[in-house]
Design an enzyme around this catalytic site. Sequence first.
Site, PDB file in Angstrom:
ATOM      1  N   SER A  29       0.815  -1.207   0.000  1.00  0.00           N
ATOM      2  CA  SER A  29       0.000   0.000   0.000  1.00  0.00           C
ATOM      3  C   SER A  29       0.855   1.266   0.000  1.00  0.00           C
ATOM      4  CB  SER A  29      -0.932   0.001   1.218  1.00  0.00           C
ATOM      5  OG  SER A  29      -1.684   1.191   1.281  1.00  0.00           O
ATOM      6  N   GLN A  30       1.769   1.403   0.977  1.00  0.00           N
ATOM      7  CA  GLN A  30       2.613   2.601   1.019  1.00  0.00           C
ATOM      8  C   GLN A  30       3.630   2.619  -0.122  1.00  0.00           C
ATOM      9  OE1 GLN A  30       2.565   5.395   2.683  1.00  0.00           O
ATOM     10  NE2 GLN A  30       0.908   4.892   4.098  1.00  0.00           N
ATOM     11  N   HIS A 110       7.364   4.392   9.431  1.00  0.00           N
ATOM     12  CA  HIS A 110       6.899   4.063  10.777  1.00  0.00           C
ATOM     13  C   HIS A 110       8.153   3.768  11.591  1.00  0.00           C
ATOM     14  CE1 HIS A 110       4.559   2.713  14.083  1.00  0.00           C
ATOM     15  NE2 HIS A 110       4.516   1.427  13.799  1.00  0.00           N
ATOM     16  N   GLY A 136      -1.482   4.023   2.113  1.00  0.00           N
ATOM     17  CA  GLY A 136      -0.802   4.363   0.872  1.00  0.00           C
ATOM     18  C   GLY A 136      -1.736   4.600  -0.294  1.00  0.00           C
ATOM     19  N   ASP A 193       1.207   6.181  17.337  1.00  0.00           N
ATOM     20  CA  ASP A 193       0.603   5.499  16.190  1.00  0.00           C
ATOM     21  C   ASP A 193       0.045   4.141  16.611  1.00  0.00           C
ATOM     22  OD1 ASP A 193       0.301   5.477  13.137  1.00  0.00           O
ATOM     23  OD2 ASP A 193       1.330   3.584  13.482  1.00  0.00           O
TER      24      ASP A 193
END
Length: 341
Positions: A29-30, A110, A136, A193
């Site tokens: 995704s990212q 992260h 992402g 987070d």
Amino acid sequence: MNSLKIYLDKDINKELIKSKKIAVIGFGSQGYGQSMNLKDSGCDVVLGLRQGGKSDIKAKNYGFKTMTIEDAVKYADIVQVLIPDELQAEVFEKQILPNMRAGQYLMFSHGFNIHFKKIVAPAGVNVIMVAPKGPGHTVRSEYEAGKGVPSLIAIYQDVTGDSKEVALSYASAIGAGRAGIIETTFREETETDLFGEQAVICGGISALIKTGFETLVEAGYSPYMAYFETLHEMKLIVDLIYEGGLADMRYSISNTAEYGDMTRGPKVISEQSKDAMRKILKDIQSGNFADEFISEMKSGCKNFNELRETNATHQIEKVGEEIRSSFVWGKDKKIIDRNKN
């Protein structure tokens, strides 16, 4: 409280990142969102991937140059590690670290592995973070819409003296300078987070929705009505909160809803709930959660997979699929296409 400094494109040297060779490791995704935006921003970006794998094929279909992870690290000035947290330490030790050189920028989105010392970077490299505050696929869809996802930056090691400028320039290239960039630390980003994911925006919300749904269904109400009242309307409420905080949400809803919100909400999320949140936070701060998660992933994910199966077969998912397939919303171009990104 420290004063808030928000960096926007006007504050950033947007050309700096274009003078650097970037290797994005991973195309999940990212990896997808960030590398696509970097490419469209005119950056020199390659993908470090297992050659011939699914991600490699997807990346090539988008016109990317791909390399082995080892060759990508050798090629790049900036190595952005965007594979899953649980894989990063092993890949770093075996494929990234032996090919790094002094003065490179080791980047993450992260702080998990750096903060909990699962990865210890060599003294001669910069260690930085650019962390978009969204998935992402949203990083990509917002960029395509001419907007951006707000991002955090953090500096852990600054060998060359320009790590903050490089982080800001990178963040701008993925669209964050259109929305806002805030500087933090690896510790603060990691711990807040994880807490947000577990106690509020993922774990807390998911549990609240499912429990509300179950309460209504067990009381004899239609599961379709329960779905609308506890899940579907959540997005409409969250949109109001996102735009103008709790105050705008309360301004928009009825007096009945507002009174019920302020008098009944604290009975559901009570001091007992807050105590549970404090325990979750302590588990994160101590590193216990990080150790538990890594152990679960290394031991074959038995508990994790059972939890996934239990949640995937919950009645709310079956009802939701039926409702969504029968109505008109959500049928436009979707943000996520699992075959493509």
